[in-house]
Design an enzyme around this catalytic site. Structure first.
Site, PDB file in Angstrom:
ATOM      1  N   LYS A   4       0.831  -1.213   0.000  1.00 50.24           N
ATOM      2  CA  LYS A   4       0.000   0.000   0.000  1.00 50.24           C
ATOM      3  C   LYS A   4       0.860   1.257   0.000  1.00 50.24           C
ATOM      4  O   LYS A   4       0.549   2.210  -0.710  1.00 50.24           O
ATOM      5  CB  LYS A   4      -0.939   0.003   1.221  1.00 50.24           C
ATOM      6  N   LYS A  20     -14.784  -5.500  -2.831  1.00 48.57           N
ATOM      7  CA  LYS A  20     -15.713  -4.458  -3.258  1.00 48.57           C
ATOM      8  C   LYS A  20     -14.979  -3.373  -4.049  1.00 48.57           C
ATOM      9  O   LYS A  20     -15.468  -2.893  -5.062  1.00 48.57           O
ATOM     10  CB  LYS A  20     -16.360  -3.859  -2.004  1.00 48.57           C
ATOM     11  N   LYS A  57      -8.221 -11.143  -5.860  1.00 49.00           N
ATOM     12  CA  LYS A  57      -9.050 -11.519  -4.715  1.00 49.00           C
ATOM     13  C   LYS A  57     -10.382 -10.759  -4.798  1.00 49.00           C
ATOM     14  O   LYS A  57     -10.411  -9.582  -5.175  1.00 49.00           O
ATOM     15  CB  LYS A  57      -8.296 -11.131  -3.438  1.00 49.00           C
TER      16      LYS A  57
END
Ligand code: SF4
Length: 337
Positions: A114, A196, A193
């Protein structure tokens, strides 16, 4: 107090749950309630490191709570609550900072992934696993249901518990994982994966039309170009999803017809969409009832937070004392300062 093994698990409030949440976590959580003392938490403070929108967060918490209850998490058997309702989570996280080396945090794969995409890295992104450790240790949970992608963070939580116990005395059990056993749930793109944010999933409360409109886009075996081309169910994610939702008695036929090229992918996806629709119909109905009674959902979360606060206060009393944060006791022992 219950003699059953205590487990803790949390989920970020990204709104209503989706198939990945359900297959990878919620379905197992429901089963854990039979034989564990369960703490299930909506970890809203973990959502703050991802550039969240404050006006949307309360709705997302509520929608996830409805999903929890609709799938069968039972407030009579489990403690279901929102992280920010128990202030001790952040207090313990700060105290655990004292024994957590920065190097251990910088080694976390999620942090490296990230942070590599950000120009300015919030400190919260680095410290995120300490808050996760605090979530677990606050309730002295012995087991934590996790996906494989969270194993590294749980190992760090064990390490933090070990270091803290070594320095201040035994308070925390070292939490061990309970792996879901379902492996990585791939999204409808058949590649990443299910999530949302990648828009590669189906909401668990979607109606029949929405389920079909999502499932029909699912990527299948790329070798099947024409309808009668032989296919390979073992490489097709639609087939993997069938194994979760379709009547097991139908699975061998679906595989055989795929291999023989006698059933087209559109038909195959239609069966999957119908199976998903059927599976979630009772869950949708329960969700509708909870959505119509938001006061009841609030009551459940408040009662859960009350139970969680009692347990958290017990742990923190001991933690503060062992870390020398009970100056009043020292003042009494030595007389007036
Ligand atoms: Fe996948 Fe079904 Fe198409 Fe076979 S028939 S490739 S299992 S969608």
């Amino acid at each position: 107090m219950s003699n059953r093994t205590r487990i803790f698990s949390g989920m970020q409030p990204s709104g209503e749950a989706h198939l990945g949440n359900y297959l990878g976590a919620l379905r197992q959580w429901v089963d854990h309630q039979d034989d564990h003392d369960c703490y299930f938490c909506i970890v809203d403070q973990h959502a703050l490191t991802g550039g969240h929108e404050p006006s949307e967060l309360p709705r997302r918490v509520f929608d996830l709570a409805v999903s929890f209850l609709a799938v069968g998490l039972d407030p009579e058997r489990s403690t279901i609550f929102v992280q920010s309702d128990v202030q001790e989570h952040t207090e313990l996280a700060w105290l655990l900072n004292a024994v957590t080396p920065v190097g251990d945090l910088e080694r976390m794969t999620q942090y490296k992934d990230k942070s590599s995409r950000l120009e300015s890295i919030p400190a919260g992104l680095l410290n995120y696993p300490i808050l996760q450790a605090a979530d677990i240790l606050l309730y002295r949970a012995e087991r934590v249901p996790v996906g494989e992608d969270q194993l590294q963070h749980l190992e760090l939580a064990r390490e933090i518990a070990r270091k803290w116990n070594h320095r201040f005395g035994e308070v925390f059990p070292e939490p061990r994982p309970i792996l879901s056993g379902v492996g990585r749930i791939l999204g409808l793109d058949g590649d990443a994966k299910m999530s949302k944010s990648l828009d590669n999933t189906v909401r668990i409360l979607a109606d029949s039309d929405e389920i079909w409109s999502r499932v029909r886009t699912a990527v299948t075996d790329p070798q099947r170009v024409r309808r009668d081309d032989p296919g390979r169910p073992e490489v097709c994610n639609v087939f993997s999803l069938h194994k979760h939702f379709t009547d097991p008695a139908r699975i061998p036929d679906i595989a055989d017809q795929c291999r023989a090229g006698t059933r087209g992918c559109v038909d195959c996806k239609r069966i999957l969409a119908d199976s998903i629709d059927e599976h979630f119909a009772p869950i949708r109905e329960r969700a509708r009832k909870f959505t119509e009674r938001p006061g009841r959902v609030r009551e459940i979360l408040e009662a859960g937070a009350e139970r969680a606060r009692t347990e958290a206060a017990r742990t923190m009393h001991e933690v503060r004392e062992r870390m020398g944060l009970d100056w009043r006791r020292a003042a009494i022992a030595t007389g007036p300062l």
